[in-house]
Design an enzyme around this catalytic site. Structure first.
Site, PDB file in Angstrom:
ATOM      1  N   THR A  12       0.810  -1.215   0.000  1.00 42.25           N
ATOM      2  CA  THR A  12       0.000   0.000   0.000  1.00 42.25           C
ATOM      3  C   THR A  12       0.845   1.267   0.000  1.00 42.25           C
ATOM      4  OG1 THR A  12      -1.808  -1.099   1.125  1.00 42.25           O
ATOM      5  CG2 THR A  12      -1.734   1.275   1.348  1.00 42.25           C
ATOM      6  N   THR A  86       1.735  -4.684   4.239  1.00 46.40           N
ATOM      7  CA  THR A  86       1.596  -5.098   5.639  1.00 46.40           C
ATOM      8  C   THR A  86       1.067  -6.533   5.806  1.00 46.40           C
ATOM      9  OG1 THR A  86      -0.597  -4.087   5.728  1.00 46.40           O
ATOM     10  CG2 THR A  86       1.255  -2.747   6.493  1.00 46.40           C
ATOM     11  N   ASP A  87       0.402  -7.062   4.751  1.00 42.39           N
ATOM     12  CA  ASP A  87      -0.268  -8.361   4.929  1.00 42.39           C
ATOM     13  C   ASP A  87       0.698  -9.502   5.252  1.00 42.39           C
ATOM     14  OD1 ASP A  87      -2.685  -7.166   4.519  1.00 42.39           O
ATOM     15  OD2 ASP A  87      -2.889  -7.797   2.424  1.00 42.39           O
ATOM     16  N   LYS A 157       0.307  -8.701  12.572  1.00 37.80           N
ATOM     17  CA  LYS A 157      -0.530  -7.607  12.077  1.00 37.80           C
ATOM     18  C   LYS A 157      -1.814  -7.649  12.895  1.00 37.80           C
ATOM     19  CE  LYS A 157      -2.791  -5.614   8.069  1.00 37.80           C
ATOM     20  NZ  LYS A 157      -2.910  -5.497   6.614  1.00 37.80           N
TER      21      LYS A 157
HETATM   22  N1  ASP Z   1      -2.553  -5.716   0.647  1.00 38.60           N
HETATM   23  C1  ASP Z   1      -1.495  -4.802   1.029  1.00 38.60           C
HETATM   24  C2  ASP Z   1      -0.191  -5.561   1.012  1.00 38.60           C
HETATM   25  O1  ASP Z   1       0.084  -6.289   1.924  1.00 38.60           O
HETATM   26  C3  ASP Z   1      -1.768  -4.207   2.362  1.00 38.60           C
HETATM   27  C4  ASP Z   1      -0.767  -3.189   2.826  1.00 38.60           C
HETATM   28  O2  ASP Z   1       0.257  -2.963   2.256  1.00 38.60           O
HETATM   29  O3  ASP Z   1      -1.033  -2.581   3.862  1.00 38.60           O
HETATM   30  O4  ASP Z   1       0.544  -5.441   0.064  1.00 38.60           O
END
Ligand code: ASP
Length: 328
Positions: A12, A86-87, A157
């Site tokens: 993201t 973050t995932d 997370k």
């Molecule tokens: N779907 C995204 C990822 O993990 C979520 C994020 O970056 O917060 O790439």
């Protein structure tokens, strides 16, 4: 001036436009220069585009590539920052912590809940904090998020949309970046900086739930080389024969096949104690390995890493001891 290597993998933080469109390679770094010009006051930041994907696409083979890149380039820098979705950031942090032994410099992973291009993005501060931690933080794999620095292989997370997306319930923070910045010493080096990038992804994660038909995990056993069981509480699972849902046959069959089973807890705090209840004893008697207070991510990634290098008792010892501060 000090040098920091910034490796972008996606997520993201670097996305723009209608989500989930990723910024095109190149424009991500331009955006960083435009939106976070302060970075150049902290250090000479060199950019490397490793990937530009949602982190759900980052597979174990890519952990190995990323670890190899860091192993080769890190000695020329004062620290490295890895920008990541973050995932699966927790899994990549675990993998890097097991693959890069005795880090000579900090490696800091960060990401964002809102893209850098957007107003009220958390990306800007996370990047500034991550570069600060790469320059002054502990020499280990850490995660920097929402003004806190965590041990990489201890994070979970915990939030999809709030800015405090990560926590490490079983380990104190390694730093706070508030008005003042404060860092802990972190892990001490016990030898030469080495790379152990091999992983064997043929593992399975079994989460216990009421109603689970034991025939399903039994059918999976021939296809895998290791299993992590995410059990209840202190390491519990049904063993009563009354309703045909005992998992005891699964543990016995895993032992017969030589498939190691690591038990971790569904609870976020504290860990597994297989001496506490009857099912724990069943697990122990069939040779299951206690995952202690490891996170589920740490147990899965450590099992993949261990399977690539060890067998039998050596694998058990590897899983039972703390390799990179991932368990107490
Ligand atoms: N779907 C995204 C990822 O993990 C979520 C994020 O970056 O917060 O790439």
């Amino acid at each position: 001036m000090k040098n920091v290597l910034l490796v972008h993998t996606g997520g993201t933080l670097g996305m723009a436009g209608r989500r989930p469109d990723a910024l095109k390679p190149g424009s991500f770094f331009r955006t960083v220069r435009e939106r976070v010009p302060e970075l150049t006051k902290l250090a000479r930041v060199e950019f490397h585009l490793f990937a530009n994907v949602d982190s759900c696409e980052l597979q174990p083979e890519l952990w190995a590539e990323l670890a190899t890149l860091l192993y080769e380039r890190l000695p020329r820098y004062d620290g490295a920052v890895v920008t990541h979705g973050t995932d699966t950031l927790a899994e990549t942090a675990c993998a890097l912590s097991f693959m890069l032994k005795n880090l000579p410099r900090p490696v800091v992973l960060t990401g964002a809940q809102r893209p850098l291009k957007e107003i009220r993005s958390d990306a800007r501060l996370n990047l500034i904090d991550a570069v600060t931690a790469a320059l002054h933080g502990p020499k280990e794999v850490t995660v920097c998020f929402d003004s806190h620095l965590f041990r990489g292989n201890r994070v979970r997370k915990v939030s999809v949309s709030e800015y405090d997306a990560f926590d490490s319930p079983n380990h104190p923070t390694l730093g706070v970046l508030g008005v003042d910045t404060r860092f802990e010493k972190g892990l001490s080096r016990r030898g030469r900086f080495t790379l152990e990038a091999e992983v064997d992804p043929r593992v399975f994660l079994l989460r216990v739930f009421p109603g689970l038909d034991p025939a399903i995990p039994l059918a999976i056993l021939p296809k895998v080389r290791g299993v992590v069981v995410e059990a209840y509480g202190a390491g519990n699972f049904p063993v009563s024969k009354a309703l045909g849902r005992s998992l005891e046959p699964f543990f016995h069959e895993a032992r017969r096949r030589g498939v190691p089973v690591v038990v971790v807890s569904q609870a976020q705090r504290n860990g597994v104690d297989l001496s506490l209840y009857e099912s724990g004893n069943v697990a122990r008697a069939s040779g299951a390995i206690s995952g202690g207070d490891m996170t589920v991510s740490a147990a899965v990634v450590k099992l993949m890493h261990g399977l690539a290098r060890h067998r039998g008792d050596a694998l058990r010892r590897y899983l039972e001891r703390s390799v990179a501060g991932e368990r107490g």
